[in-house]
Motif scaffolding. Sequence first.
Motif, PDB file in Angstrom:
ATOM      1  N   VAL A  41       1.998  -6.104   8.745  1.00  0.00           N
ATOM      2  CA  VAL A  41       0.399  -6.404   8.475  1.00  0.00           C
ATOM      3  C   VAL A  41      -0.541  -7.146   7.479  1.00  0.00           C
ATOM      4  N   ARG A  42       0.023  -7.173   5.952  1.00  0.00           N
ATOM      5  CA  ARG A  42      -0.588  -7.607   5.008  1.00  0.00           C
ATOM      6  C   ARG A  42      -0.829  -8.795   4.914  1.00  0.00           C
ATOM      7  N   ILE A  43       0.190  -9.616   5.957  1.00  0.00           N
ATOM      8  CA  ILE A  43       0.540 -10.629   5.795  1.00  0.00           C
ATOM      9  C   ILE A  43      -1.193 -11.647   6.677  1.00  0.00           C
ATOM     10  N   GLN A  44      -1.207 -10.869   7.970  1.00  0.00           N
ATOM     11  CA  GLN A  44      -1.466 -11.295   9.180  1.00  0.00           C
ATOM     12  C   GLN A  44      -2.549 -10.717   8.718  1.00  0.00           C
ATOM     13  N   GLU A  45      -3.034  -9.497   8.341  1.00  0.00           N
ATOM     14  CA  GLU A  45      -4.862  -9.277   7.697  1.00  0.00           C
ATOM     15  C   GLU A  45      -5.425 -10.698   7.288  1.00  0.00           C
ATOM     16  N   LEU A  46      -4.279 -10.783   5.923  1.00  0.00           N
ATOM     17  CA  LEU A  46      -4.721 -12.219   4.275  1.00  0.00           C
ATOM     18  C   LEU A  46      -4.930 -13.445   5.159  1.00  0.00           C
ATOM     19  N   LEU A  47      -3.889 -13.523   6.089  1.00  0.00           N
ATOM     20  CA  LEU A  47      -4.147 -15.301   6.600  1.00  0.00           C
ATOM     21  C   LEU A  47      -5.235 -15.509   7.523  1.00  0.00           C
ATOM     22  N   GLY A 221      -0.872  -9.937  -3.592  1.00  0.00           N
ATOM     23  CA  GLY A 221      -0.206  -9.637  -4.282  1.00  0.00           C
ATOM     24  C   GLY A 221      -0.001  -8.742  -2.474  1.00  0.00           C
ATOM     25  N   THR A 222       1.044  -9.153  -1.771  1.00  0.00           N
ATOM     26  CA  THR A 222       1.188  -8.943  -0.264  1.00  0.00           C
ATOM     27  C   THR A 222       1.356  -7.116   0.502  1.00  0.00           C
ATOM     28  N   GLU A 223       1.648  -6.649  -0.740  1.00  0.00           N
ATOM     29  CA  GLU A 223       2.208  -5.501   0.171  1.00  0.00           C
ATOM     30  C   GLU A 223       1.327  -3.906  -1.021  1.00  0.00           C
ATOM     31  N   GLY A 224       1.139  -4.678  -2.015  1.00  0.00           N
ATOM     32  CA  GLY A 224       0.842  -3.787  -3.225  1.00  0.00           C
ATOM     33  C   GLY A 224       1.770  -2.758  -3.190  1.00  0.00           C
ATOM     34  N   PRO A 225       0.875  -2.093  -4.713  1.00  0.00           N
ATOM     35  CA  PRO A 225       2.395  -0.651  -5.266  1.00  0.00           C
ATOM     36  C   PRO A 225       2.813   0.281  -4.229  1.00  0.00           C
ATOM     37  N   GLY A 226       2.140   0.567  -2.319  1.00  0.00           N
ATOM     38  CA  GLY A 226       2.734   1.908  -1.656  1.00  0.00           C
ATOM     39  C   GLY A 226       3.720   1.166  -1.309  1.00  0.00           C
ATOM     40  N   ALA A 253      -3.707   1.023   2.335  1.00  0.00           N
ATOM     41  CA  ALA A 253      -4.647   1.116   1.498  1.00  0.00           C
ATOM     42  C   ALA A 253      -4.932   0.699  -0.105  1.00  0.00           C
ATOM     43  N   ALA A 254      -4.397   1.459  -0.247  1.00  0.00           N
ATOM     44  CA  ALA A 254      -3.551   1.072  -2.315  1.00  0.00           C
ATOM     45  C   ALA A 254      -3.702  -0.700  -1.883  1.00  0.00           C
ATOM     46  N   ALA A 255      -2.619  -1.128  -1.568  1.00  0.00           N
ATOM     47  CA  ALA A 255      -2.588  -2.703  -0.825  1.00  0.00           C
ATOM     48  C   ALA A 255      -3.835  -3.557  -0.809  1.00  0.00           C
ATOM     49  N   ARG A 256      -5.218  -3.384   0.040  1.00  0.00           N
ATOM     50  CA  ARG A 256      -6.028  -3.281  -0.102  1.00  0.00           C
ATOM     51  C   ARG A 256      -6.843  -3.629  -1.540  1.00  0.00           C
ATOM     52  N   LEU A 257      -6.456  -1.828  -2.229  1.00  0.00           N
ATOM     53  CA  LEU A 257      -7.339  -1.941  -3.358  1.00  0.00           C
ATOM     54  C   LEU A 257      -6.837  -2.546  -4.296  1.00  0.00           C
ATOM     55  N   ALA A 258      -5.796  -2.581  -4.495  1.00  0.00           N
ATOM     56  CA  ALA A 258      -4.940  -2.934  -5.621  1.00  0.00           C
ATOM     57  C   ALA A 258      -5.307  -4.148  -5.480  1.00  0.00           C
ATOM     58  N   ASP A 259      -5.200  -5.708  -4.688  1.00  0.00           N
ATOM     59  CA  ASP A 259      -5.646  -6.929  -3.933  1.00  0.00           C
ATOM     60  C   ASP A 259      -7.298  -7.559  -5.505  1.00  0.00           C
ATOM     61  N   GLY A 260      -7.027  -8.526  -5.428  1.00  0.00           N
ATOM     62  CA  GLY A 260      -7.503  -8.851  -6.553  1.00  0.00           C
ATOM     63  C   GLY A 260      -7.581  -8.115  -7.894  1.00  0.00           C
ATOM     64  N   GLN A 261      -6.514  -7.446  -8.511  1.00  0.00           N
ATOM     65  CA  GLN A 261      -6.216  -6.852  -9.615  1.00  0.00           C
ATOM     66  C   GLN A 261      -4.823  -7.285 -10.060  1.00  0.00           C
ATOM     67  N   GLN A 262      -5.528  -8.141 -10.975  1.00  0.00           N
ATOM     68  CA  GLN A 262      -4.121  -9.428 -11.883  1.00  0.00           C
ATOM     69  C   GLN A 262      -2.836  -8.909 -12.286  1.00  0.00           C
ATOM     70  N   ASP A 263      -3.397  -7.515 -13.021  1.00  0.00           N
ATOM     71  CA  ASP A 263      -1.786  -7.252 -13.569  1.00  0.00           C
ATOM     72  C   ASP A 263      -1.176  -6.342 -12.740  1.00  0.00           C
ATOM     73  N   LEU A 264      -2.040  -5.299 -10.957  1.00  0.00           N
ATOM     74  CA  LEU A 264      -1.071  -5.113 -10.388  1.00  0.00           C
ATOM     75  C   LEU A 264      -0.255  -6.299  -9.564  1.00  0.00           C
ATOM     76  N   LEU A 265      -0.355  -7.942  -9.137  1.00  0.00           N
ATOM     77  CA  LEU A 265       0.468  -8.197  -8.950  1.00  0.00           C
ATOM     78  C   LEU A 265       2.056  -8.509  -9.573  1.00  0.00           C
ATOM     79  N   ALA A 266       2.640  -7.150 -10.400  1.00  0.00           N
ATOM     80  CA  ALA A 266       3.724  -7.390 -10.800  1.00  0.00           C
ATOM     81  C   ALA A 266       4.172  -6.210  -9.654  1.00  0.00           C
ATOM     82  N   VAL A 267       3.525  -5.726  -9.417  1.00  0.00           N
ATOM     83  CA  VAL A 267       4.214  -4.234  -8.590  1.00  0.00           C
ATOM     84  C   VAL A 267       4.364  -4.610  -7.199  1.00  0.00           C
TER      85      VAL A 267
END
Length: 291
Positions: A41-47, A221-226, A253-267
């Motif tokens: 789902v995330r790949i589709q909405e990001l592309l 970050g495609t999927e985020g921490p969730g 929702a967590a993936a969308r909220l985390a997107d753009g937070q560079q520190d969260l790319l690691a998770v």
Amino acid sequence: MPEDSTTTIRPEIINYYAHGYEEADRFAADTASAASMLEFVRIQELLRPWLPPPPAAILDVGGGPGAHARWLMDDGYTVHLVDPVPKHIDQARARGIEASFGDARHLDTPDHTYDAVLLLGPLYHLTERAERIRALNEAARAARPGALVAVAAMNRYSHFLDQAVKHTLANSDVHGVIASTMHGGVYDRPGLGFTTSYFHTAADFRDELTTAGLHTAALHGTEGPGYWILKTIEKRANIRIAIDSAEFASALAAARLADGQQDLLAVTAHLLAITHTADGMPQPQGIKSDG
């Protein structure tokens, strides 16, 4: 490309996808886990915001059985898929997708042919930096000037997080393998449910894209921490989480909220770079460039 091109791919990788793992199940509605569907789902909405209008021509490099090619075709795009695994080519063709054998490092494609190029898997299994740069160069060569080149990588810490979900890190052998992968990025030992692969940090991913002459407009970050919460629930409770559930909605929702937070790319599990082959690619509304 000749249909014996698999000779250029490491045999354990071909064997893994031909006999050890069913890639076609990963994003199939009736078999996919909620964690996999979150990625899909995330790949589709990001592309979608970055894609040119249909019926633009898209090259799907390493597209496997065609999960992404199929939804792109349903959106009205003209798609050609290349993959080094014969089984995947047969599966893609059975879904009505134009598909041929190919190696991401040596594309049998004329220069500047496609309106967009997807490289959503090949970097996973190229353990040498020079090989990854070559694959990126080939994707850029196949794309028209200024065209979208979307590139995915596995996050450096995703194998570590996956084994944590599986409660295996107390095993000394597993601990050693994961520690080595976290240090250098290369996983080349069988036994942990995967094949020879490379895991990127966000920094080395950006560096490789730049070295290949690709301009990064966004790094997600495609999927985020969730993602890991979904995996933990499904793994420990041995259930499938529906994509219309509160759990899935929360992870999305967590993936969308985390997107753009560079520190969260690691998770996240995967990184998705939106790049282009020359300056001047239009900026889609509502998406900011991170440089």
